[in-house]
Design a protein around this motif. Structure first.
Motif, short mmCIF file in Angstrom:
data_model
loop_
_atom_site.label_atom_id
_atom_site.label_comp_id
_atom_site.label_asym_id
_atom_site.label_seq_id
_atom_site.Cartn_x
_atom_site.Cartn_y
_atom_site.Cartn_z
N GLU A 181 65.04 -21.30 41.91
CA GLU A 181 64.21 -20.97 43.08
C GLU A 181 63.84 -19.49 43.09
OE1 GLU A 181 62.77 -23.18 45.06
OE2 GLU A 181 63.73 -24.66 43.78
N ASN A 182 64.76 -18.63 42.71
CA ASN A 182 64.46 -17.20 42.65
C ASN A 182 63.49 -16.90 41.51
OD1 ASN A 182 64.67 -14.61 43.66
ND2 ASN A 182 66.47 -14.12 42.42
N VAL A 183 63.66 -17.57 40.39
CA VAL A 183 62.73 -17.40 39.27
C VAL A 183 61.33 -17.85 39.70
CG1 VAL A 183 62.13 -18.23 36.96
CG2 VAL A 183 64.49 -17.59 37.48
N LYS A 184 61.27 -18.95 40.42
CA LYS A 184 59.97 -19.44 40.91
C LYS A 184 59.32 -18.44 41.86
CE LYS A 184 59.93 -23.80 41.92
NZ LYS A 184 60.02 -25.09 42.65
N ARG A 210 62.18 -29.24 35.15
CA ARG A 210 63.26 -28.29 35.40
C ARG A 210 64.33 -28.36 34.30
NH1 ARG A 210 65.38 -26.84 41.28
NH2 ARG A 210 63.15 -26.61 41.41
N ALA A 211 64.64 -29.57 33.83
CA ALA A 211 65.62 -29.72 32.75
C ALA A 211 65.10 -29.07 31.47
CB ALA A 211 65.93 -31.19 32.52
N GLY A 212 63.82 -29.19 31.22
CA GLY A 212 63.22 -28.55 30.06
C GLY A 212 63.31 -27.03 30.16
N TYR A 213 63.15 -26.50 31.37
CA TYR A 213 63.27 -25.06 31.58
C TYR A 213 64.69 -24.59 31.26
CZ TYR A 213 64.09 -20.72 34.07
OH TYR A 213 64.47 -19.44 34.39
N VAL A 214 65.69 -25.32 31.75
CA VAL A 214 67.08 -24.95 31.48
C VAL A 214 67.35 -25.01 29.98
CG1 VAL A 214 69.49 -25.60 31.84
CG2 VAL A 214 67.89 -25.61 33.77
N ASN A 215 66.82 -26.03 29.30
CA ASN A 215 66.96 -26.12 27.86
C ASN A 215 66.30 -24.92 27.17
OD1 ASN A 215 67.72 -27.64 25.41
ND2 ASN A 215 65.51 -27.74 25.13
N LEU A 216 65.14 -24.51 27.66
CA LEU A 216 64.45 -23.35 27.11
C LEU A 216 65.29 -22.09 27.27
CD1 LEU A 216 61.90 -22.04 25.89
CD2 LEU A 216 61.01 -21.87 28.22
N ILE A 217 65.93 -21.93 28.41
CA ILE A 217 66.76 -20.76 28.66
C ILE A 217 67.98 -20.77 27.75
CG2 ILE A 217 68.22 -19.59 30.39
CD1 ILE A 217 65.19 -19.33 30.82
N LEU A 218 68.60 -21.94 27.58
CA LEU A 218 69.81 -22.03 26.77
C LEU A 218 69.55 -21.93 25.27
CD1 LEU A 218 71.73 -24.87 28.64
CD2 LEU A 218 72.34 -22.45 28.54
N THR A 219 68.48 -22.54 24.79
CA THR A 219 68.27 -22.65 23.34
C THR A 219 67.06 -21.87 22.83
OG1 THR A 219 66.86 -24.62 23.51
CG2 THR A 219 69.25 -24.98 23.36
N GLY A 220 66.14 -21.53 23.73
CA GLY A 220 64.91 -20.88 23.29
C GLY A 220 63.88 -21.86 22.76
N VAL A 271 58.48 -16.38 30.85
CA VAL A 271 59.94 -16.38 31.04
C VAL A 271 60.50 -15.01 30.67
CG1 VAL A 271 62.11 -17.31 30.14
CG2 VAL A 271 60.28 -18.86 30.81
N LEU A 272 60.05 -14.47 29.56
CA LEU A 272 60.52 -13.16 29.13
C LEU A 272 60.11 -12.07 30.13
CD1 LEU A 272 59.89 -13.34 25.30
CD2 LEU A 272 62.09 -13.38 26.49
N LYS A 273 58.93 -12.21 30.70
CA LYS A 273 58.46 -11.24 31.70
C LYS A 273 59.39 -11.22 32.91
CE LYS A 273 54.27 -10.05 34.25
NZ LYS A 273 52.86 -10.41 34.46
N ILE A 274 59.76 -12.41 33.40
CA ILE A 274 60.68 -12.50 34.54
C ILE A 274 62.06 -11.99 34.13
CG2 ILE A 274 61.80 -14.07 36.18
CD1 ILE A 274 58.77 -13.72 36.65
N HIS A 275 62.52 -12.39 32.95
CA HIS A 275 63.83 -11.96 32.47
C HIS A 275 63.92 -10.45 32.36
CE1 HIS A 275 66.66 -10.94 29.21
NE2 HIS A 275 67.43 -11.84 29.81
#
Length: 68
Positions: A33-36, A55-65, A18-22
Motif C-alpha cells: 500500500e505504501n509502495v502504491k 500482487r503475487a507477481g510483484y512480490v515475486n519480482l521483489i524477491l527474485t528480480g 520499482v527501482l525508482k521507488i526503491h
C-alpha cells in the motif's frame, strides 16, 4: 510480434519504476500500500496497474528480480 515487444517494454518500465521507488528509501518494498502511494506520487502508472492486477507477481519480482 509487436505484442511481445510491447510486453517486454512494459516489463522493463515496471522494473525501472520499482527501482525508482526503491531508490527513494521511503518505503519497505513489501508494504504494497505504501509502495502504491509512492507510485502515485512519482507517476509510476505501469507499477500501479501491476500492483492492482498481480500482487503475487510483484512480490515475486521483489524477491527474485524476475516476472512470473
Amino acid at each position: 510480434m509487436n505484442r511481445i515487444k510491447d510486453e517486454l517494454a512494459k516489463r522493463n518500465r515496471i522494473r525501472q519504476q520499482v527501482l525508482k521507488i526503491h531508490n527513494t528509501g521511503e518505503a519497505n518494498m513489501f508494504d504494497v500500500e505504501n509502495v502504491k502511494r509512492l507510485a502515485y506520487y512519482y507517476n509510476c502508472h505501469d507499477l500501479i496497474d501491476y500492483l492492482n492486477t498481480d500482487r503475487a507477481g510483484y512480490v515475486n519480482l521483489i524477491l527474485t528480480g524476475k516476472f512470473n
